[in-house]
Design a protein around this motif. Structure first.
Motif, short mmCIF file in Angstrom:
data_model
loop_
_atom_site.label_atom_id
_atom_site.label_comp_id
_atom_site.label_asym_id
_atom_site.label_seq_id
_atom_site.Cartn_x
_atom_site.Cartn_y
_atom_site.Cartn_z
N VAL B 40 0.84 -1.20 0.00
CA VAL B 40 0.00 0.00 0.00
C VAL B 40 0.88 1.25 0.00
O VAL B 40 0.61 2.21 -0.71
CB VAL B 40 -0.95 -0.02 1.22
CG1 VAL B 40 -1.71 1.29 1.34
CG2 VAL B 40 -1.95 -1.16 1.10
N GLU B 41 1.94 1.23 0.80
CA GLU B 41 2.85 2.38 0.84
C GLU B 41 3.50 2.62 -0.52
O GLU B 41 3.64 3.75 -0.98
CB GLU B 41 3.93 2.16 1.90
CG GLU B 41 3.42 2.42 3.30
CD GLU B 41 4.51 2.26 4.36
OE1 GLU B 41 4.37 2.85 5.42
OE2 GLU B 41 5.48 1.52 4.10
N SER B 42 3.88 1.51 -1.14
CA SER B 42 4.51 1.62 -2.46
C SER B 42 3.55 2.26 -3.47
O SER B 42 3.92 3.15 -4.24
CB SER B 42 4.94 0.23 -2.91
OG SER B 42 5.21 0.23 -4.26
N GLU B 43 2.31 1.81 -3.43
CA GLU B 43 1.30 2.35 -4.34
C GLU B 43 1.05 3.83 -4.04
O GLU B 43 0.92 4.66 -4.94
CB GLU B 43 0.00 1.54 -4.20
CG GLU B 43 -1.18 2.05 -5.02
CD GLU B 43 -0.97 1.86 -6.53
OE1 GLU B 43 0.05 1.28 -6.93
OE2 GLU B 43 -1.82 2.34 -7.30
N PHE B 44 1.01 4.15 -2.75
CA PHE B 44 0.77 5.53 -2.31
C PHE B 44 1.89 6.43 -2.83
O PHE B 44 1.64 7.50 -3.40
CB PHE B 44 0.72 5.54 -0.78
CG PHE B 44 0.34 6.86 -0.17
CD1 PHE B 44 -0.94 7.35 -0.31
CD2 PHE B 44 1.26 7.61 0.54
CE1 PHE B 44 -1.31 8.56 0.26
CE2 PHE B 44 0.91 8.82 1.11
CZ PHE B 44 -0.38 9.29 0.96
N ARG B 45 3.13 5.96 -2.66
CA ARG B 45 4.27 6.76 -3.11
C ARG B 45 4.25 6.92 -4.63
O ARG B 45 4.57 7.97 -5.17
CB ARG B 45 5.58 6.11 -2.66
CG ARG B 45 5.95 6.43 -1.22
CD ARG B 45 7.40 6.10 -0.97
NE ARG B 45 7.64 4.67 -1.07
CZ ARG B 45 7.65 3.85 -0.04
NH1 ARG B 45 7.45 4.31 1.16
NH2 ARG B 45 7.87 2.56 -0.22
N ARG B 46 3.89 5.82 -5.28
CA ARG B 46 3.85 5.88 -6.75
C ARG B 46 2.85 6.93 -7.22
O ARG B 46 3.15 7.73 -8.10
CB ARG B 46 3.46 4.51 -7.32
CG ARG B 46 3.56 4.41 -8.82
CD ARG B 46 3.05 3.07 -9.30
NE ARG B 46 1.61 2.93 -9.15
CZ ARG B 46 0.71 3.50 -9.94
NH1 ARG B 46 1.10 4.22 -10.96
NH2 ARG B 46 -0.59 3.33 -9.73
N LEU B 47 1.68 6.91 -6.57
CA LEU B 47 0.64 7.86 -6.97
C LEU B 47 1.10 9.29 -6.67
O LEU B 47 0.87 10.20 -7.46
CB LEU B 47 -0.66 7.57 -6.22
CG LEU B 47 -1.36 6.28 -6.64
CD1 LEU B 47 -2.44 5.91 -5.64
CD2 LEU B 47 -1.98 6.44 -8.02
N GLN B 48 1.75 9.45 -5.53
CA GLN B 48 2.22 10.78 -5.18
C GLN B 48 3.25 11.27 -6.17
O GLN B 48 3.23 12.41 -6.61
CB GLN B 48 2.82 10.79 -3.76
CG GLN B 48 1.80 10.53 -2.67
CD GLN B 48 0.59 11.42 -2.79
OE1 GLN B 48 0.72 12.62 -3.01
NE2 GLN B 48 -0.59 10.85 -2.69
N SER B 49 4.19 10.37 -6.51
CA SER B 49 5.26 10.80 -7.42
C SER B 49 4.68 11.16 -8.79
O SER B 49 5.15 12.06 -9.46
CB SER B 49 6.32 9.72 -7.56
OG SER B 49 5.76 8.59 -8.17
N ARG B 50 3.62 10.49 -9.17
CA ARG B 50 2.99 10.81 -10.47
C ARG B 50 2.25 12.13 -10.38
O ARG B 50 2.28 12.93 -11.27
CB ARG B 50 2.00 9.72 -10.86
CG ARG B 50 2.67 8.51 -11.43
CD ARG B 50 1.64 7.48 -11.73
NE ARG B 50 0.94 7.75 -12.96
CZ ARG B 50 -0.16 7.11 -13.35
NH1 ARG B 50 -0.67 6.19 -12.61
NH2 ARG B 50 -0.73 7.38 -14.49
#
Lengths: 183, 718
Positions: B40-50
């Protein structure tokens, strides 16, 4: 609700600690909720919780604090996932029926989401904030006295009694509101 | 009364009592909470970076597109104009391919979406040399130098150097350069909706299914590759590897290679490892030569491609499966299959394989072989070669296969040969081969014991790109010993691909039925008469059904007597549904939903008609097809065939169908009935359903056929 509003704001701003906060507060109740919705199947429960959290981080902007807590919102996502899984299972059953015996292909499938009492009670418990569910379990399931709970939690007996009273009312509200989602 | 209204009647005290009664502690499986948090953290970071980074690519997508309304009179002109606009677009990739031919050095950055904060990796790569620099906030933290022999990695922070032998993943960059240099416009589909404009720069985007071309792409679950090309310069801008989201609704980039043009030649010195003299150097131990040398087959005419024979299976019918690992020029050299469509994915022409079987690869004692098929795994480093002994040597599967073959001298254990030494030896001195002999123990198998994935790799319809992509993905996961992931990958495919996959699975599964001679046929007729005799007393039939249309986890078990039927449906050993039927009514209980459906029965219950069919069994209806033996060579089944399935109502009786019956020789009882349909190609047969008869316990009590379900179940009557 102000807490949820603040937490949601921090999430929308991309604060990783907010995500961890949400996760630690909601993982256990959400898993409980999913587990009972999945009729006690851990594998399905894991799938539901997995999908619910991922969906939540993707669509946090859709969360409306006025409509309920983040925990209730997560349980709503999980419930939708359960329905989707049921629909998938229904289509499988249709295939089985058509194979098992010659039956009309266009069978009317009446969707029913009405769960049994065991599921309803545990789902209503999962929708409560942790402080409420914890005190209800301590008092009624583990049969501890108010004094014992007060000692363990470092609160006054008066505060525990007040908490219990609010927890019972919230439990009833949660139980009733959960029924609404099945209508 | 609605559910909510019903629930409002409960008082707090009643609810507390119910809580005490129904409360159950629930503990998630160990490790799940932490692993999910990481995801979930990985997905969260990915979305944020995008979302946060104003990516130039994303900016283009936000530009609202003007809506064009073309007057009817201008339609023809618009079509002509479109063709004129599209023509140069189509030519653009050809121009890229042309431009790339002269490129010796590739300079690019790699962004891995799943690992934000890891810094920027910048690469300079030449044919088999690469320099990689990792920077965080503009500061170099690590460097690596890679060639075909080794990788030297310098961690600046730790002031430490690690030297290790080259692995396939280290050579990704060489493969990337090779790939761009051999770019084939016909492989790519233009994605006009994604065309983006940035004032001075204009990009065209092309898409192709991921083909396992690169190691990273093949192993990261990437299913689609997009190439961004600058219209003005006709140079690739970036290459994205995309993967479907969990919901499967959209594709998201996983890996992005951003090319940095114009491309100056990198100085030679950049490819030489440079680190301080006082640094701690750890050199990983050299690979120990295997105790038994891996046999190498040299089948290419120029002697530059070697194939290691890793495993061999032989079944009672003489079908041999060899697992071969490609060793040689790839990824340094040119993958020949890119140029020649007649080649297999792992780079060998079928003709060459045939030659190998008849020439350098020969058997002791000499035996005639018949080429069947071959297929490859996604990274093109291994493949399956399948052929048939014709006839079986000594009439039974051999314990060992004895081959003659050519071996590079440097690979012999006594010479301390290692794989990389071998590759260099092959490249530099083809004459280093010598004739060698070896034997490899075989693993006997029955058809069902061999993973279906192997068969799936045979004779792939190369025009069906989504299909081959799916298949390669599955094979990749299978190779990585992750059948669950293979299944997951399979689920990501669309219905069309699944349909094709299913078709090939059915059509290319080799049969291990040995044709029988007329003498055996007479004996078989006797057996069938005995079978008919045995069937006459049978009142209750107990069988299981499997069908390609059902989920593999689903098992249907049926008991049938007269006109009464009981059907149990299980998933993972859990009964999820039960059904009772007779000639009048049908009752289905769906356990998960605590729901019952009652409906009138249509005529022609299938299970009932199978009982009828078993009782009326006529030996003369059947033609003996052959016999299937067990691994120890003993006769197990007689296999019979008859056209049409009209005798069993409920099965498809239209079209071209046939039934196959397996009769057990020891008991004279039918073992299974397989119903097949003519495939859409009209050449092969596909299995529609298999009924496996269970004779050990065919007595069911009368009560078994009476519907049983909880009184609180919701009942729906039709």
């Amino acid at each position: 609700m102000n807490y949820d509003r603040g937490l949601a704001k921090r999430l929308k701003e991309g604060e990783t600690t907010a995500l961890q906060e949400l996760y630690s507060a909601t993982f256990a109740p959400l898993y409980r909720f999913a587990y009972f919705q999945a009729q006690g199947d851990h594998e399905v429960a894991q799938e539901i919780v997995h999908d619910a959290f991922l969906e939540a981080v993707r669509s946090i902007s859709n969360y409306l604090p006025d409509k309920g807590s983040l925990q209730a919102w997560l349980c709503g996502i999980a419930r939708n996932r359960v329905r989707a899984l049921r629909r998938e299972q229904d289509s499988e059953r249709k295939a089985v029926r058509s194979l098992a015996a010659s039956r009309p292909a266009e069978q009317t499938v009446v969707e029913t989401d009405k769960p049994d009492m065991r599921v309803s009670i545990n789902a209503a418990l999962a929708l409560l904030p942790n402080t409420y569910s914890d005190v209800l379990i301590q008092k009624y399931v583990k049969d501890k006295s108010v004094r014992e709970i007060a000692t363990e939690t470092g609160q006054t007996e008066k505060a525990v009694e007040s908490l219990l009273s609010r927890a019972r009312a919230a439990f009833r509200e949660s139980f009733t509101a959960d029924g609404e989602s099945h209508d | 009364m609605t559910d909510r209204e019903e629930r409002m009647n409960f008082t707090e005290d009643q609810l507390v009592a119910l809580l005490v009664e129904h409360y159950e502690p629930v503990s998630p499986p160990a490790g799940f909470e932490q692993s999910l948090l990481a995801e979930v953290e990985s997905e969260f970071r990915r979305l944020q970076s995008r979302g946060r980074r104003p990516s130039r690519w994303n900016v283009f997508r936000r530009v609202p597109m003007p809506r064009l309304v073309i007057p009817a009179g201008l339609a023809t002109a618009a079509v002509v104009l479109t063709i004129l606009v599209l023509l140069p677009t189509r030519n653009l990739l050809a121009q890229v391919a042309e431009k790339m031919k002269g490129v010796r050095t590739l300079h690019y950055e790699l962004t891995v979406t799943d690992a934000p904060g890891q810094g920027v990796q910048e690469f300079w790569t030449r044919l088999n040399e690469t320099y990689c620099r990792t920077s965080v906030n503009g500061c170099t933290v690590a460097e690596a130098w890679i060639n075909g022999r080794r990788m030297v990695a310098y961690n600046k922070k730790k002031n430490e150097v690690v030297i290790q032998a080259t692995k396939p993943e280290f050579l990704e960059m060489s493969a990337l350069l090779q790939f761009l240099c051999e770019l084939r416009p016909s492989d790519w589909k233009s994605v006009p909706t994604e065309t983006a404009k940035d004032g001075s720069r204009e990009w065209n985007i092309y898409e192709t299914p991921a083909t396992g071309m690169f190691y990273f792409l093949g192993r990261s679950g990437v299913t689609q590759v997009r190439l961004w090309v600058a219209q003005k310069t006709a140079l690739p801008g970036k290459l994205e590897g995309l993967r479907p989201t969990a919901s499967g609704d959209e594709l998201v980039p996983v890996l992005t290679y951003t090319f940095l043009w114009p491309e100056p030649e990198a100085p030679e010195s950049i490819f030489e490892p440079k680190y301080p003299a006082d640094v701690k150097v750890t050199e990983e131990p050299k690979a120990v030569p295997p105790a038994a040398v891996t046999p190498i087959l040299n089948v290419s005419k120029d002697g530059k491609t070697g194939i290691a024979l890793e495993k061999a299976w032989v079944n009672p019918a003489g079908l041999v499966i060899l697992r071969l690992a490609l060793q040689g020029r790839t990824p340094f050299g040119e993958p020949p299959h890119l140029k020649d469509p007649s080649m297999n994915p792992w780079g060998l022409k079928r003709e060459e394989i045939r030659q190998a079987l008849n020439g350098q690869l020969s058997f002791e004692p000499p035996v005639r072989t018949e080429y069947v098929a071959s297929g490859g795994v996604p990274d093109r480093r291994a493949g399956y070669l399948i052929f048939r002994f014709s006839p079986l040597p000594e009439g039974r599967p051999p314990d060992k296969l004895h081959f003659r073959y050519l071996l590079a001298r440097s690979m012999r254990p006594e010479d301390g040969g290692r794989r990389m030494d071998y590759i260099e030896a092959v490249l530099n001195d083809p004459s280093s081969w010598e004739l060698y002999e070896f034997s490899i123990p075989t693993q006997p198998y029955l058809t069902e014991q061999i993973p279906e994935e192997i068969y799936d790799s045979l004779n792939l319809p190369v025009t069906e790109k989504p299909f081959t992509t799916a298949l390669r993905g599955i094979l990749a996961e299978y190779e990585a010993k992750s059948p669950e992931k293979a299944l997951q990958f399979l689920k990501l495919q669309g219905p069309h691909t699944l349909q094709l996959l299913n078709k090939v699975m059915q059509e290319h599964r080799p049969s291990n039925i040995v044709p029988t001679d007329s003498g055996t046929a007479v004996a078989a007729s006797d057996v069938l008469s005995k079978t008919a005799e045995r069937m006459k007393g049978v009142r209750t039939l107990h069988f299981e059904i499997t069908a390609p249309s059902l989920d593999a986890r689903v098992m249907i078990e049926m008991w049938s007597r007269g006109d009464k039927i009981y059907c149990s449906r299980r998933e993972k050993d859990r009964v999820v549904g039960e059904e009772w039927a007779n000639s009048e009514g049908f009752v289905a209980y769906l356990k998960d939903e605590n729901r019952v459906i009652i409906a009138p029965t249509e005529p022609g219950l299938q299970a009932r008609s199978i009982v009828q069919w078993v009782n009326d069994f006529k030996p003369s209806d059947w033609k003996l097809l052959g016999q299937e033996t067990t691994g120890d060579g003993g006769l197990k089944w007689l296999v019979l065939e008859m056209p049409g399935t009209g005798k069993i109502s409920g099965l498809r009786t239209s079209g071209d169908t046939r039934s196959r019956l397996w009769v057990e020789d020891k008991t004279d009882l039918p073992g299974k009935l397989e119903v097949q349909q003519r495939s859409s190609s009209g050449v092969d047969w596909t299995t529609y359903a298999v009924f496996r008869f269970l004779w050990d316990d065919s007595k069911a009590p009368d009560s078994f056929f009476e519907p049983k379900y909880p009184p609180n179940a919701k009942v729906t009557k039709e």
